[in-house]
Scaffold this motif. Structure first.
Motif, PDB file in Angstrom:
ATOM      1  N   LYS A  46       0.823  -1.214   0.000  1.00  0.00           N
ATOM      2  CA  LYS A  46       0.000   0.000   0.000  1.00  0.00           C
ATOM      3  C   LYS A  46       0.856   1.264   0.000  1.00  0.00           C
ATOM      4  O   LYS A  46       0.657   2.164  -0.831  1.00  0.00           O
ATOM      5  CB  LYS A  46      -0.935   0.014   1.214  1.00  0.00           C
ATOM      6  CG  LYS A  46      -1.876  -1.171   1.316  1.00  0.00           C
ATOM      7  CD  LYS A  46      -2.881  -1.021   2.437  1.00  0.00           C
ATOM      8  CE  LYS A  46      -2.243  -0.832   3.813  1.00  0.00           C
ATOM      9  NZ  LYS A  46      -1.390  -1.987   4.217  1.00  0.00           N
ATOM     10  N   SER A  47       1.771   1.359   0.944  1.00  0.00           N
ATOM     11  CA  SER A  47       2.602   2.568   1.041  1.00  0.00           C
ATOM     12  C   SER A  47       3.487   2.714  -0.185  1.00  0.00           C
ATOM     13  O   SER A  47       3.688   3.828  -0.685  1.00  0.00           O
ATOM     14  CB  SER A  47       3.453   2.528   2.315  1.00  0.00           C
ATOM     15  OG  SER A  47       2.642   2.631   3.468  1.00  0.00           O
ATOM     16  N   ASP A 106      -1.898   8.315   3.521  1.00  0.00           N
ATOM     17  CA  ASP A 106      -1.456   7.019   4.032  1.00  0.00           C
ATOM     18  C   ASP A 106      -1.695   6.973   5.541  1.00  0.00           C
ATOM     19  O   ASP A 106      -1.000   7.640   6.306  1.00  0.00           O
ATOM     20  CB  ASP A 106       0.029   6.805   3.723  1.00  0.00           C
ATOM     21  CG  ASP A 106       0.477   5.369   3.937  1.00  0.00           C
ATOM     22  OD1 ASP A 106      -0.351   4.534   4.330  1.00  0.00           O
ATOM     23  OD2 ASP A 106       1.667   5.076   3.698  1.00  0.00           O
ATOM     24  N   LEU A 118       1.872  11.349   3.366  1.00  0.00           N
ATOM     25  CA  LEU A 118       2.320   9.964   3.447  1.00  0.00           C
ATOM     26  C   LEU A 118       3.077   9.654   4.718  1.00  0.00           C
ATOM     27  O   LEU A 118       3.279   8.480   5.029  1.00  0.00           O
ATOM     28  CB  LEU A 118       3.209   9.617   2.235  1.00  0.00           C
ATOM     29  CG  LEU A 118       2.626   9.899   0.853  1.00  0.00           C
ATOM     30  CD1 LEU A 118       3.608   9.427  -0.227  1.00  0.00           C
ATOM     31  CD2 LEU A 118       1.279   9.220   0.672  1.00  0.00           C
TER      32      LEU A 118
END
Length: 246
Positions: A40-41, A159, A86
Motif C-alpha cells: 500500500k505505502s 497514508d 504519506l
C-alpha cells in the motif's frame, strides 16, 4: 481523476507491486486496504513520485503525471494538482506548523493567506506557532493533511491519516474527507480501520502480495459477506493458510 496503468515495482528479487491498474474518479472516496507489507505505502509513494516505479504510467485529469515513477510536472504544479500526506514525521521538529506550511506555499507560489485558511481548516490555528516537535501524533497528522490541502488539488493521497487521532479527530477527518469528495475531488486513502472504511468509503481497493485482488464499489465489495471484515478476508485469503502472510 487518478488513473494508474500497469504499475510495477521490485526491490531486488522481490516484486512489491505487480501490474497494478485502477482509477479513482472525481467525487470518489476510495480506500486502499491490505495487510502490512501488501504494498500500500509503496503504491502511494510511486504515484506521488517519492519512489520510482519500474514500469507503468499515471495520469491525473487525463494528463501524464508519472512515467516509471518520475513526476512530469514542476513542484508548483504538483502541489496544486496532487495533494499527498504519506508520513506524519516528515517535518523539521524545530519548525512551527505555520513556518512549514509557508515554506511549502512559497515553493508553489501560494499566498500566506491560504496558509492561514488551511490552518483553520485543520483546527491548528491556535497552536500554529508552536514547534512541531512539541506536537502529538494526531496534531502532526493534521499538519500533513494541511500540507496536502494547501494547493486545493483535485486529487488527494493519504497514508493512514487516522493514526493518532482521538475520537473527535476521527469524526473531524471523516467529515472532511466526505466533504472533499462530495466537492468533486478524487481521494485515495490507505487505512487499516475497517469500521471507518465501512462508514465512509465509496470504493474499495485491496492489495495482497503486491497484486490488486479487489476493485469495487462498497456495495459490490460487500455482496454476499456478513460485514466488511468478512469481505476483506475473502479478498485477501484464509488467515489459516500458510501462504496468507506471504
Amino acid at each position: 481523476m487518478l488513473r494508474v496503468d500497469g504499475l510495477g515495482k521490485r526491490y531486488g528479487r522481490r516484486t512489491v507491486l505487480d501490474d497494478i491498474s485502477f482509477e479513482v474518479s472525481p467525487g470518489s472516496l476510495t480506500y486502499l486496504l491490505g495487510l502490512n507489507g501488501a504494498g500500500k505505502s509503496t503504491l502511494l509513494r510511486c504515484i506521488s513520485g517519492v519512489a520510482t516505479a519500474d514500469r507503468g504510467s499515471i495520469e491525473i485529469n487525463g494528463r501524464p503525471w508519472c512515467r516509471s515513477g518520475r513526476p512530469s510536472t514542476d513542484s508548483a504544479q504538483r502541489l496544486t494538482e496532487l495533494g499527498i500526506h504519506l508520513d506524519h514525521d516528515a517535518f523539521a521538529p524545530r519548525h512551527t506548523a505555520r513556518r512549514h506550511l509557508r515554506w511549502l506555499a512559497r515553493s508553489a507560489g501560494i499566498s500566506d493567506d491560504r496558509v492561514d485558511e488551511t490552518l483553520c481548516l485543520v483546527g491548528l490555528e491556535a497552536v500554529a506557532d508552536r514547534p512541531l516537535g512539541d506536537y502529538s501524533l494526531g496534531m502532526r497528522q493534521r499538519v500533513g493533511i494541511a500540507g496536502a490541502l494547501l494547493g486545493d488539488p483535485p486529487v488527494l493521497l493519504f497514508d493512514e491519516p487516522l493514526n493518532g487521532l482521538d475520537i473527535a479527530g476521527i469524526i473531524w477527518l471523516r467529515t472532511l474527507l466526505r466533504t472533499l469528495a462530495d466537492d468533486g475531488r478524487a481521494i485515495l486513502v490507505a487505512s487499516h480501520l475497517l469500521d471507518e472504511v465501512a462508514r465512509n468509503a465509496d470504493r474499495i481497493l485491496v492489495l495482497s502480495g503486491g497484486r490488486l485482488v479487489a476493485d469495487d464499489d462498497l456495495p459490490g465489495f460487500l455482496a454476499g459477506a456478513d460485514d466488511l471484515e468478512a469481505a476483506y478476508l475473502r479478498a485477501v485469503g484464509d488467515p489459516d493458510d500458510p501462504e496468507y502472510a506471504a
